[in-house]
Design a protein around this motif. Structure first.
Motif, short mmCIF file in Angstrom:
data_model
loop_
_atom_site.label_atom_id
_atom_site.label_comp_id
_atom_site.label_asym_id
_atom_site.label_seq_id
_atom_site.Cartn_x
_atom_site.Cartn_y
_atom_site.Cartn_z
N LEU A 40 0.84 -1.19 0.00
CA LEU A 40 0.00 0.00 0.00
C LEU A 40 0.88 1.25 0.00
CD1 LEU A 40 -2.71 -1.21 2.55
CD2 LEU A 40 -2.87 -1.14 0.05
N SER A 41 0.25 2.41 0.08
CA SER A 41 1.01 3.66 -0.03
C SER A 41 1.96 3.89 1.13
CB SER A 41 0.05 4.85 -0.15
OG SER A 41 -0.84 4.89 0.94
N ASP A 42 1.76 3.18 2.27
CA ASP A 42 2.70 3.31 3.39
C ASP A 42 3.95 2.47 3.18
OD1 ASP A 42 1.80 0.73 3.77
OD2 ASP A 42 0.89 1.09 5.72
N LEU A 65 -6.96 -3.66 4.72
CA LEU A 65 -7.65 -2.99 3.63
C LEU A 65 -6.99 -1.66 3.30
CD1 LEU A 65 -11.40 -3.53 4.58
CD2 LEU A 65 -9.92 -4.97 3.18
N GLY A 66 -6.89 -1.36 2.01
CA GLY A 66 -6.45 -0.04 1.58
C GLY A 66 -7.64 0.90 1.47
N GLU A 67 -7.38 2.17 1.41
CA GLU A 67 -8.44 3.15 1.23
C GLU A 67 -8.92 3.15 -0.22
OE1 GLU A 67 -9.79 4.93 3.60
OE2 GLU A 67 -8.43 4.28 5.19
N ILE A 68 -10.19 3.45 -0.44
CA ILE A 68 -10.69 3.55 -1.80
C ILE A 68 -9.87 4.60 -2.56
CG2 ILE A 68 -12.68 4.06 -3.26
CD1 ILE A 68 -13.00 1.54 -1.59
N GLU A 70 -6.67 4.30 -3.17
CA GLU A 70 -5.26 4.20 -2.78
C GLU A 70 -4.48 3.32 -3.77
OE1 GLU A 70 -2.54 2.89 1.13
OE2 GLU A 70 -4.74 2.77 1.20
N ARG A 88 -12.91 -1.00 -4.57
CA ARG A 88 -13.99 -1.19 -3.61
C ARG A 88 -13.56 -2.22 -2.58
NH1 ARG A 88 -15.12 -4.43 -7.88
NH2 ARG A 88 -15.90 -6.54 -7.44
N HIS A 89 -14.20 -2.17 -1.42
CA HIS A 89 -13.98 -3.17 -0.39
C HIS A 89 -14.96 -4.32 -0.60
CE1 HIS A 89 -12.27 0.21 2.37
NE2 HIS A 89 -11.35 -0.28 1.55
#
Length: 211
Positions: A40-42, A65-68, A70, A88-89
């Motif tokens: 993910l972005s982190d 879960l990543g953010e929508i 992301e 989407r989740h």
């Protein structure tokens, strides 16, 4: 491991998309369980497994879960590095809309066709990760009925293991190797092979590791 709708040797690019107007998908999806990792972005990496995939998107089973919207970078067995954004989740994970050139999408279509036909044509199960022989091969195997038996690791990789044991669970059954949930995917003379439901982290993978 893989459940598909396509017939043998058909390609995802040539096969017409049927019944997808309601979900607005542009690509034929294949149900395929491939192990991998995602970032993910982190910039932290987490294990995952695909549920279904097309040249335009992939649905994952995963814990974080990543953010929508992301950005996600994926590393999948048999497929390699791909990237996209969280669309989407879903129950147990999230779906990724892939960012790829037309050439990359064509390559993905060929890879998914190969994975689909590999299962339909009965080609042998394989592991793309390096295998090692553990220094301490003894391990406890927990069966679906709760029974625990002692087993020996013949070899192990990031995605699975070959095991020797007096008991042979049924094909497709879920077993826990040490503390690692796995699925029995093949039987051979002298043992059987399991695929980990989520791949091991590289820092857990060494010759003296304990599952």
């Amino acid at each position: 491991m893989i459940a598909v709708d396509a017939g043998p040797l058909q390609t995802l690019r040539s096969r017409p998309v049927v019944g997808v107007a309601s979900d607005r998908r542009q690509h034929q999806r294949v149900r395929v369980a491939v192990l991998g990792r995602y970032m993910l972005s982190d910039r932290r990496e987490y294990p995952c497994q695909t549920v279904d995939m097309s040249p335009g998107g992939v649905r994952l089973t995963c814990a974080v879960l990543g953010e929508i919207g992301e950005r996600v970078v994926l590393y999948l067995e048999f497929i390699g590095r791909i990237e996209g954004v969280v669309a989407r989740h879903t129950a147990g994970g999230f779906a990724v809309k892939l960012a790829a050139t037309s050439r990359k999408r064509d390559k993905l279509a060929s890879q998914l066709t190969w994975l689909a036909n590999r299962e339909i044509l009965g080609l042998p199960e394989g592991r793309s990760h390096e295998r090692v022989v553990p220094e301490k091969p003894g391990v406890t195997l927990k069966l679906e009925n709760g029974r625990e038996v002692m087993a020996r690791l013949i070899d192990i990789s990031l995605s699975g293991a070959a095991i020797s044991c007096n008991a042979t669970p049924p094909m497709g059954s879920i077993v826990v190797v040490g503390s690692t949930p796995s699925r029995l995917v093949r039987v051979f003379e002298g043992g059987f092979g399991v695929q980990f439901l989520l791949p091991l982290s590289p820092d857990r993978f060494h010759a003296g590791m304990v599952l």
